[in-house]
Motif scaffolding. Structure first.
Motif, PDB file in Angstrom:
ATOM      1  N   ILE A  68       1.709  14.830  -1.843  1.00  0.00           N
ATOM      2  CA  ILE A  68       2.396  15.734  -2.760  1.00  0.00           C
ATOM      3  C   ILE A  68       1.814  17.136  -2.601  1.00  0.00           C
ATOM      4  O   ILE A  68       0.712  17.316  -2.084  1.00  0.00           O
ATOM      5  CB  ILE A  68       2.291  15.264  -4.229  1.00  0.00           C
ATOM      6  N   ARG A  69       2.589  18.127  -3.093  1.00  0.00           N
ATOM      7  CA  ARG A  69       2.102  19.503  -3.041  1.00  0.00           C
ATOM      8  C   ARG A  69       0.931  19.691  -4.001  1.00  0.00           C
ATOM      9  O   ARG A  69       0.941  19.177  -5.125  1.00  0.00           O
ATOM     10  CB  ARG A  69       3.214  20.484  -3.417  1.00  0.00           C
ATOM     11  N   LEU A  70      -0.046  20.432  -3.552  1.00  0.00           N
ATOM     12  CA  LEU A  70      -1.188  20.816  -4.364  1.00  0.00           C
ATOM     13  C   LEU A  70      -0.710  21.645  -5.550  1.00  0.00           C
ATOM     14  O   LEU A  70       0.203  22.456  -5.404  1.00  0.00           O
ATOM     15  CB  LEU A  70      -2.154  21.651  -3.516  1.00  0.00           C
ATOM     16  N   GLY A  71      -1.294  21.407  -6.716  1.00  0.00           N
ATOM     17  CA  GLY A  71      -0.961  22.230  -7.875  1.00  0.00           C
ATOM     18  C   GLY A  71      -0.541  21.449  -9.102  1.00  0.00           C
ATOM     19  O   GLY A  71      -0.209  22.040 -10.121  1.00  0.00           O
ATOM     20  N   ARG A  72      -0.546  20.132  -9.019  1.00  0.00           N
ATOM     21  CA  ARG A  72      -0.172  19.309 -10.175  1.00  0.00           C
ATOM     22  C   ARG A  72      -1.428  18.980 -10.992  1.00  0.00           C
ATOM     23  O   ARG A  72      -2.521  18.831 -10.469  1.00  0.00           O
ATOM     24  CB  ARG A  72       0.466  18.005  -9.717  1.00  0.00           C
ATOM     25  N   SER A  73      -1.259  18.801 -12.289  1.00  0.00           N
ATOM     26  CA  SER A  73      -2.389  18.456 -13.158  1.00  0.00           C
ATOM     27  C   SER A  73      -2.830  17.010 -12.911  1.00  0.00           C
ATOM     28  O   SER A  73      -2.074  16.198 -12.372  1.00  0.00           O
ATOM     29  CB  SER A  73      -1.983  18.619 -14.632  1.00  0.00           C
ATOM     30  N   GLU A  74      -4.036  16.708 -13.330  1.00  0.00           N
ATOM     31  CA  GLU A  74      -4.556  15.337 -13.213  1.00  0.00           C
ATOM     32  C   GLU A  74      -3.674  14.367 -13.984  1.00  0.00           C
ATOM     33  O   GLU A  74      -3.410  13.258 -13.529  1.00  0.00           O
ATOM     34  CB  GLU A  74      -6.001  15.249 -13.714  1.00  0.00           C
ATOM     35  N   GLN A  75      -3.192  14.789 -15.155  1.00  0.00           N
ATOM     36  CA  GLN A  75      -2.324  13.936 -15.962  1.00  0.00           C
ATOM     37  C   GLN A  75      -1.042  13.599 -15.216  1.00  0.00           C
ATOM     38  O   GLN A  75      -0.600  12.448 -15.217  1.00  0.00           O
ATOM     39  CB  GLN A  75      -2.000  14.613 -17.306  1.00  0.00           C
ATOM     40  N   ILE A  76      -0.434  14.578 -14.565  1.00  0.00           N
ATOM     41  CA  ILE A  76       0.798  14.332 -13.815  1.00  0.00           C
ATOM     42  C   ILE A  76       0.531  13.376 -12.659  1.00  0.00           C
ATOM     43  O   ILE A  76       1.300  12.437 -12.423  1.00  0.00           O
ATOM     44  CB  ILE A  76       1.415  15.661 -13.318  1.00  0.00           C
ATOM     45  N   LYS A  77      -0.566  13.564 -11.959  1.00  0.00           N
ATOM     46  CA  LYS A  77      -0.885  12.686 -10.819  1.00  0.00           C
ATOM     47  C   LYS A  77      -1.133  11.253 -11.283  1.00  0.00           C
ATOM     48  O   LYS A  77      -0.654  10.302 -10.662  1.00  0.00           O
ATOM     49  CB  LYS A  77      -2.071  13.242 -10.036  1.00  0.00           C
ATOM     50  N   LYS A  78      -1.840  11.094 -12.384  1.00  0.00           N
ATOM     51  CA  LYS A  78      -2.079   9.756 -12.920  1.00  0.00           C
ATOM     52  C   LYS A  78      -0.774   9.104 -13.368  1.00  0.00           C
ATOM     53  O   LYS A  78      -0.535   7.923 -13.121  1.00  0.00           O
ATOM     54  CB  LYS A  78      -3.066   9.808 -14.088  1.00  0.00           C
ATOM     55  N   PHE A 116       0.866  -1.175   0.000  1.00  0.00           N
ATOM     56  CA  PHE A 116       0.000   0.000   0.000  1.00  0.00           C
ATOM     57  C   PHE A 116       0.906   1.228   0.000  1.00  0.00           C
ATOM     58  O   PHE A 116       1.692   1.416   0.921  1.00  0.00           O
ATOM     59  CB  PHE A 116      -0.901   0.012   1.239  1.00  0.00           C
ATOM     60  N   LEU A 117       0.812   2.042  -1.037  1.00  0.00           N
ATOM     61  CA  LEU A 117       1.603   3.258  -1.123  1.00  0.00           C
ATOM     62  C   LEU A 117       0.699   4.446  -0.869  1.00  0.00           C
ATOM     63  O   LEU A 117      -0.372   4.566  -1.459  1.00  0.00           O
ATOM     64  CB  LEU A 117       2.242   3.398  -2.504  1.00  0.00           C
ATOM     65  N   SER A 118       1.132   5.294   0.043  1.00  0.00           N
ATOM     66  CA  SER A 118       0.426   6.535   0.319  1.00  0.00           C
ATOM     67  C   SER A 118       1.372   7.678   0.015  1.00  0.00           C
ATOM     68  O   SER A 118       2.427   7.806   0.647  1.00  0.00           O
ATOM     69  CB  SER A 118      -0.004   6.571   1.789  1.00  0.00           C
ATOM     70  N   GLY A 119       1.022   8.483  -0.975  1.00  0.00           N
ATOM     71  CA  GLY A 119       1.876   9.588  -1.378  1.00  0.00           C
ATOM     72  C   GLY A 119       1.240  10.923  -1.044  1.00  0.00           C
ATOM     73  O   GLY A 119       0.059  11.142  -1.326  1.00  0.00           O
ATOM     74  N   ASP A 121      -2.385  12.053  -1.973  1.00  0.00           N
ATOM     75  CA  ASP A 121      -3.069  13.134  -1.277  1.00  0.00           C
ATOM     76  C   ASP A 121      -2.327  14.416  -1.598  1.00  0.00           C
ATOM     77  O   ASP A 121      -1.093  14.425  -1.668  1.00  0.00           O
ATOM     78  CB  ASP A 121      -3.039  12.932   0.248  1.00  0.00           C
ATOM     79  N   GLU A 122      -3.067  15.491  -1.762  1.00  0.00           N
ATOM     80  CA  GLU A 122      -2.453  16.778  -2.037  1.00  0.00           C
ATOM     81  C   GLU A 122      -2.509  17.657  -0.791  1.00  0.00           C
ATOM     82  O   GLU A 122      -3.542  17.753  -0.140  1.00  0.00           O
ATOM     83  CB  GLU A 122      -3.160  17.481  -3.190  1.00  0.00           C
TER      84      GLU A 122
END
Length: 146
Positions: free
Chosen positions: A70-80, A65-68, A106-107
């Protein structure tokens, strides 16, 4: 900074596998987001198989189980892309099947994060933030990114 916590149950990860995963996750994060490598950390935590339940039923096979965070502000494409590439790296390193790997992002609002003694910058303002750090921290972070 992104924090990737990797919880694993029913599978043993040796030091080499942890090192490999930490390197891969860091590289993926840097390549996909454009952030410096020092903005990623990876933490491992082994769980007892008998302490994990899915749907109220005791886990019956190895899982990661990976829980990441990250800073808010990335595009949906980058997160995927982050999720997909990290899941593939976990599969390759551990030989687990995709259904045994669960990953979440999580952002967090950067202004609510502090690292290296400084509130983190918004995505895209990394260079200006870096220049405000003490020289000793800048040298350390430069070494981490090389």
């Amino acid at each position: 900074m992104a924090t990737y916590s990797i919880y694993y149950a029913g599978v043993s990860l040796n030091t080499h596998q942890k090192f490999t995963l930490a390197q891969e996750v860091t590289k993926i994060h840097a390549d996909v987001t454009g952030a410096e490598a020092y903005f990623a950390q990876v933490i491992f935590k082994e769980l007892d198989l008998h302490d994990c339940f899915i749907g109220g039923v005791l886990l019956d096979q190895p899982h990661i189980f990976l829980s990441g965070q990250i800073r808010l502000g990335r595009s949906e494409q980058i997160k995927k892309q982050l999720l997909v590439e990290i899941e593939i790296a976990i599969q390759i390193t551990t030989k687990l099947s995709s259904h045994q790997i669960w990953a979440y992002l999580d952002e967090l609002t950067p202004s609510l994060m502090i690292e290296y003694g400084q509130i983190l910058p918004s995505v895209g303002n990394d260079k200006a933030w870096f220049s405000t750090l003490p020289d000793s921290i800048q040298k350390k972070l430069t070494l981490l990114s090389s």
